[in-house]
Design an enzyme around this catalytic site. Structure first.
Site, PDB file in Angstrom:
ATOM      1  N   ARG A  24       3.699  -0.012  12.986  1.00 36.77           N
ATOM      2  CA  ARG A  24       3.384  -1.318  12.382  1.00 36.77           C
ATOM      3  C   ARG A  24       3.508  -1.205  10.861  1.00 36.77           C
ATOM      4  O   ARG A  24       2.800  -0.412  10.241  1.00 36.77           O
ATOM      5  CB  ARG A  24       1.954  -1.737  12.760  1.00 36.77           C
ATOM      6  CG  ARG A  24       1.536  -3.007  12.072  1.00 36.77           C
ATOM      7  CD  ARG A  24       0.062  -3.383  12.242  1.00 36.77           C
ATOM      8  NE  ARG A  24      -0.182  -4.556  11.442  1.00 36.77           N
ATOM      9  CZ  ARG A  24      -1.341  -4.880  10.887  1.00 36.77           C
ATOM     10  NH1 ARG A  24      -2.413  -4.137  11.090  1.00 36.77           N
ATOM     11  NH2 ARG A  24      -1.452  -5.967  10.161  1.00 36.77           N
ATOM     12  N   TYR A  68     -13.322  -1.708  12.433  1.00 41.54           N
ATOM     13  CA  TYR A  68     -13.796  -0.468  11.808  1.00 41.54           C
ATOM     14  C   TYR A  68     -15.252  -0.170  12.128  1.00 41.54           C
ATOM     15  O   TYR A  68     -15.623   0.961  12.358  1.00 41.54           O
ATOM     16  CB  TYR A  68     -13.602  -0.545  10.281  1.00 41.54           C
ATOM     17  CG  TYR A  68     -12.141  -0.488   9.897  1.00 41.54           C
ATOM     18  CD1 TYR A  68     -11.528   0.713   9.576  1.00 41.54           C
ATOM     19  CD2 TYR A  68     -11.356  -1.639   9.909  1.00 41.54           C
ATOM     20  CE1 TYR A  68     -10.186   0.779   9.256  1.00 41.54           C
ATOM     21  CE2 TYR A  68     -10.002  -1.587   9.596  1.00 41.54           C
ATOM     22  CZ  TYR A  68      -9.416  -0.371   9.279  1.00 41.54           C
ATOM     23  OH  TYR A  68      -8.081  -0.315   8.988  1.00 41.54           O
ATOM     24  N   ASP A  79       2.048   0.583  -8.063  1.00 41.57           N
ATOM     25  CA  ASP A  79       3.398   0.613  -8.667  1.00 41.57           C
ATOM     26  C   ASP A  79       4.299   1.625  -7.962  1.00 41.57           C
ATOM     27  O   ASP A  79       5.478   1.357  -7.723  1.00 41.57           O
ATOM     28  CB  ASP A  79       3.329   1.013 -10.147  1.00 41.57           C
ATOM     29  CG  ASP A  79       2.768  -0.112 -11.014  1.00 41.57           C
ATOM     30  OD1 ASP A  79       2.411  -1.173 -10.457  1.00 41.57           O
ATOM     31  OD2 ASP A  79       2.688   0.083 -12.242  1.00 41.57           O
ATOM     32  N   GLN A 129       0.797  -1.224   0.000  1.00 41.66           N
ATOM     33  CA  GLN A 129       0.000   0.000   0.000  1.00 41.66           C
ATOM     34  C   GLN A 129       0.834   1.281   0.000  1.00 41.66           C
ATOM     35  O   GLN A 129       0.330   2.331  -0.356  1.00 41.66           O
ATOM     36  CB  GLN A 129      -0.964  -0.016   1.189  1.00 41.66           C
ATOM     37  CG  GLN A 129      -2.005  -1.126   1.078  1.00 41.66           C
ATOM     38  CD  GLN A 129      -2.970  -1.146   2.247  1.00 41.66           C
ATOM     39  OE1 GLN A 129      -2.704  -1.771   3.260  1.00 41.66           O
ATOM     40  NE2 GLN A 129      -4.093  -0.467   2.120  1.00 41.66           N
ATOM     41  N   ASN A 166      -8.338  -5.989  14.522  1.00 41.59           N
ATOM     42  CA  ASN A 166      -8.611  -4.866  13.615  1.00 41.59           C
ATOM     43  C   ASN A 166     -10.098  -4.597  13.657  1.00 41.59           C
ATOM     44  O   ASN A 166     -10.904  -5.527  13.559  1.00 41.59           O
ATOM     45  CB  ASN A 166      -8.247  -5.221  12.169  1.00 41.59           C
ATOM     46  CG  ASN A 166      -6.744  -5.257  11.943  1.00 41.59           C
ATOM     47  OD1 ASN A 166      -5.956  -4.996  12.848  1.00 41.59           O
ATOM     48  ND2 ASN A 166      -6.345  -5.581  10.728  1.00 41.59           N
ATOM     49  N   ASN A 196      -2.095 -10.961   8.356  1.00 40.96           N
ATOM     50  CA  ASN A 196      -3.087  -9.920   8.567  1.00 40.96           C
ATOM     51  C   ASN A 196      -4.427 -10.308   7.953  1.00 40.96           C
ATOM     52  O   ASN A 196      -4.514 -10.555   6.756  1.00 40.96           O
ATOM     53  CB  ASN A 196      -2.611  -8.615   7.915  1.00 40.96           C
ATOM     54  CG  ASN A 196      -3.642  -7.508   8.056  1.00 40.96           C
ATOM     55  OD1 ASN A 196      -3.917  -7.039   9.169  1.00 40.96           O
ATOM     56  ND2 ASN A 196      -4.248  -7.103   6.947  1.00 40.96           N
ATOM     57  N   GLU A 197      -5.469 -10.362   8.762  1.00 41.17           N
ATOM     58  CA  GLU A 197      -6.853 -10.539   8.322  1.00 41.17           C
ATOM     59  C   GLU A 197      -7.088 -11.741   7.409  1.00 41.17           C
ATOM     60  O   GLU A 197      -7.385 -11.591   6.208  1.00 41.17           O
ATOM     61  CB  GLU A 197      -7.352  -9.247   7.652  1.00 41.17           C
ATOM     62  CG  GLU A 197      -7.380  -8.061   8.596  1.00 41.17           C
ATOM     63  CD  GLU A 197      -8.235  -6.902   8.084  1.00 41.17           C
ATOM     64  OE1 GLU A 197      -8.601  -6.889   6.900  1.00 41.17           O
ATOM     65  OE2 GLU A 197      -8.564  -6.012   8.896  1.00 41.17           O
ATOM     66  N   HIS A 203      -2.112  -4.867 -12.708  1.00 37.82           N
ATOM     67  CA  HIS A 203      -1.679  -4.664 -14.091  1.00 37.82           C
ATOM     68  C   HIS A 203      -2.675  -5.223 -15.105  1.00 37.82           C
ATOM     69  O   HIS A 203      -2.480  -5.068 -16.303  1.00 37.82           O
ATOM     70  CB  HIS A 203      -0.275  -5.253 -14.295  1.00 37.82           C
ATOM     71  CG  HIS A 203       0.765  -4.487 -13.531  1.00 37.82           C
ATOM     72  ND1 HIS A 203       2.007  -4.971 -13.223  1.00 37.82           N
ATOM     73  CD2 HIS A 203       0.712  -3.244 -12.983  1.00 37.82           C
ATOM     74  CE1 HIS A 203       2.685  -4.071 -12.533  1.00 37.82           C
ATOM     75  NE2 HIS A 203       1.913  -3.007 -12.371  1.00 37.82           N
ATOM     76  N   HIS A 261       0.990  -9.200   4.625  1.00 37.96           N
ATOM     77  CA  HIS A 261      -0.148  -8.291   4.479  1.00 37.96           C
ATOM     78  C   HIS A 261      -0.594  -8.365   3.013  1.00 37.96           C
ATOM     79  O   HIS A 261      -0.479  -7.388   2.260  1.00 37.96           O
ATOM     80  CB  HIS A 261       0.229  -6.868   4.904  1.00 37.96           C
ATOM     81  CG  HIS A 261      -0.946  -6.024   5.298  1.00 37.96           C
ATOM     82  ND1 HIS A 261      -1.093  -5.454   6.549  1.00 37.96           N
ATOM     83  CD2 HIS A 261      -2.048  -5.661   4.613  1.00 37.96           C
ATOM     84  CE1 HIS A 261      -2.232  -4.768   6.596  1.00 37.96           C
ATOM     85  NE2 HIS A 261      -2.834  -4.876   5.429  1.00 37.96           N
ATOM     86  N   GLU A 283      -5.553  -2.132  14.077  1.00 37.40           N
ATOM     87  CA  GLU A 283      -6.118  -1.209  13.084  1.00 37.40           C
ATOM     88  C   GLU A 283      -7.433  -0.677  13.599  1.00 37.40           C
ATOM     89  O   GLU A 283      -8.232  -1.421  14.183  1.00 37.40           O
ATOM     90  CB  GLU A 283      -6.396  -1.899  11.735  1.00 37.40           C
ATOM     91  CG  GLU A 283      -5.197  -2.146  10.882  1.00 37.40           C
ATOM     92  CD  GLU A 283      -5.548  -2.714   9.506  1.00 37.40           C
ATOM     93  OE1 GLU A 283      -6.597  -2.342   8.947  1.00 37.40           O
ATOM     94  OE2 GLU A 283      -4.755  -3.528   9.014  1.00 37.40           O
TER      95      GLU A 283
HETATM   96  C1  NOJ Z   1      -7.775  -3.686   6.616  1.00 36.78           C
HETATM   97  C2  NOJ Z   1      -6.472  -3.943   5.934  1.00 36.78           C
HETATM   98  O1  NOJ Z   1      -5.595  -4.639   6.770  1.00 36.78           O
HETATM   99  C3  NOJ Z   1      -5.814  -2.704   5.369  1.00 36.78           C
HETATM  100  O2  NOJ Z   1      -4.830  -3.102   4.475  1.00 36.78           O
HETATM  101  C4  NOJ Z   1      -6.836  -1.803   4.740  1.00 36.78           C
HETATM  102  O3  NOJ Z   1      -6.270  -0.718   4.074  1.00 36.78           O
HETATM  103  C5  NOJ Z   1      -7.783  -1.327   5.826  1.00 36.78           C
HETATM  104  N1  NOJ Z   1      -8.440  -2.455   6.441  1.00 36.78           N
HETATM  105  C6  NOJ Z   1      -8.838  -0.350   5.354  1.00 36.78           C
HETATM  106  O4  NOJ Z   1      -9.716  -0.960   4.486  1.00 36.78           O
END
Ligand code: NOJ
Length: 480
Positions: A77, A311, A52, A20, A309, A166-167, A40, A122, A377
């Protein structure tokens, strides 16, 4: 101004991930990852951008560290880009450029008193390993073990907190069951469950290797990060409440139960529902693979912390799946999400339900043997702009509920991490969707980074170690 004092043992940080932010997708001897390949191909990313170049952190990491210093965080992190370090996916060859990059980053963080917290995986699998079946091939557990050992050997003298994967839910369901994330396998109803099992086994191998070969000399911790967005019934009707329990078990329990519960294995409710649906659909066996007894034992207890994590919270009602995409993960849950009248960011994923984080933390405390919870997160999306007072309000409200979870409910929370340090490549949503405390100017070849109000707010939280509900941050005229 009065406020809520933060507990002394709560460390504060920010997070990013390699694909990212780094860019430099083909520099030196780096080979493609599944995300290079996905980006791509035409039409896979909403705004047709790619990672990229992203934030060009491969070149500008020192400026990232200046931003971390500005915020005053305890830790950072970030993740390792597998093919930057090990270009052929296996560990027989180490890239000297990749090694220099991560050594420099880690050393520079430590020189500035910022603890490196490292995610091994990740989402950016080497394409070569994908060609061999990726997360659907059980041998990946051994490939991942080798990768993890490589990382402990190279960086474990300085890195003391390791995140294996991760996730897993997002990797399995969106990447293998669907086509929303790389590698876009879209084998719904099957791919996600194969991946779930193999991800768990890979994680466990990495943890055991640390435990047996490195813990004594390196003295760190190692664990998994599980997406813990929560679910609630859309009404108090028992059917809806049951639907939300199923949703939690399918999304979170599938990964937490094998590792943190005393019995181990996938959760009963998930096993039962997938087995019944599979039978109904004419499959000779459940689409959810089984663990052997040895595997159940091998998985138990393989995380030194619960990486959390979060949200939002989704509201569920019991309903048949309205789609012809069957078999599928969502059809197996047998519930659907109802949109409620809460304020949100740009997407559904950032609907503001602050009490939900407290409920989710309590669920983890109660079902996972009261583990050490590290929030890795938490964040809020927007389409940009420096004056992000709605993001500030999100953070402030969620933080207030986290403090309730600690002080009133006795949840054992030792880290809090804001996602993200800066705007970055938001996977299939591309570069348009922003989560940064710092805004990144993608039109500037130097990727100027400017602090948003949320950065100033977080800086104040960190320096005062007090949550002040009335504090209104003012923009500062500074950039990095
Ligand atoms: C979870 C992910 O681990 C992360 O890469 C992503 O950008 C965020 N949530 C937001 O969507």
């Amino acid at each position: 101004m009065a406020g809520r004092k933060l507990p002394n043992n709560l460390k504060l940080g920010v997070a990013t991930s390699a694909y990212q932010i780094e860019g430099a997708w083909n520099s030196d001897d780096k080979t493609p990852s599944i995300w290079d390949v996905m980006c791509h191909q035409p039409n896979n990313i909403e705004d047709n951008t790619t990672g990229d170049d992203a934030c060009k952190s491969y070149y500008f990491y020192k400026r990232d560290i200046d931003m971390l210093k500005f915020l005053g965080v305890d830790f950072y992190r970030f993740s390792i880009n597998w093919t930057r370090l090990f270009p052929n996916g296996f560990t027989n060859i180490t890239s000297s450029a990749g090694l220099d990059y991560y050594n420099n980053l880690i050393n520079e963080l430590l020189a500035n008193n910022i603890e490196p917290v490292v995610t091994m995986y990740h989402w950016d699998l080497p394409q070569k390993l994908q060609d061999l079946g990726g997360w659907a091939n059980p041998l990946i557990a051994y490939w991942f073990e080798d990768y993890a050992r490589g990382l402990y050997k190279l960086f474990g003298d300085r890195v003391k907190t390791w995140i294996t994967i991760n996730e897993p839910h997002q990797i399995a369901v969106f990447g293998c069951g669907m086509d929303m994330l790389a590698p876009r396998i879209n084998c719904h109803g099957i791919g996600e469950y194969l991946a779930a099992k193999n991800i768990l086994m890979a994680h466990a191998r990495a943890w055991h290797i640390y435990d047996e070969e490195f813990r004594k000399s390196q003295n760190g911790v190692c664990g998994i990060v599980i997406a813990s967005d929560f679910a609630q019934g859309a009404t108090n009707n028992i059917k809806d409440v049951e639907a939300s329990v199923d949703a939690v078990e399918f999304h979170i329990g599938l990964y937490s139960h094998p590792i943190f519960s005393s019995d181990g294995d996938f959760p009963e409710r998930v096993k039962r529902r997938v087995a019944a649906k599979s039978l109904e659909q004419g499959y000779p066996r459940s689409r959810l693979p089984e663990f052997t007894n040895d595997e159940i034992e091998y998985l138990k207890g393989t995380s030194d912390f619960f990486g959390f994590n979060h949200y939002t919270t989704y509201f569920y009602t019991r309903a048949n799946y309205e789609s012809s995409i069957i078999p599928s993960f969502y059809d197996d849950i047998g519930a659907k999400i109802v949109e409620m009248n809460f304020e949100k960011g740009v997407t559904f994923q950032c609907t503001i339900v602050p009490k939900g984080i407290r409920r989710a933390l309590n669920w983890v405390k109660d079902t996972c043997n009261n583990p050490n919870i590290m929030i890795f997160e938490n964040g809020f999306d927007s389409y940009g702009g420096l004056n992000d007072l709605n993001r500030v309000s999100y953070y402030r409200q969620y933080f207030d509920d986290i403090l309730d979870a600690i002080e009133i409910d006795g949840c054992n929370i030792t880290r809090y991490t804001a996602w993200s340090l800066m705007d970055n490549f938001e996977w299939a949503s591309g570069s348009r969707l922003k989560f940064g405390l710092f805004q990144v100017d993608y039109d500037d070849e130097n990727r100027k980074r400017s602090p948003r109000c949320s950065a100033i707010w977080y800086k104040q939280l960190i320096s005062t170690r007090t949550l002040n509900l009335n504090y209104v941050p003012l923009l500062e005229d500074i950039c990095f």
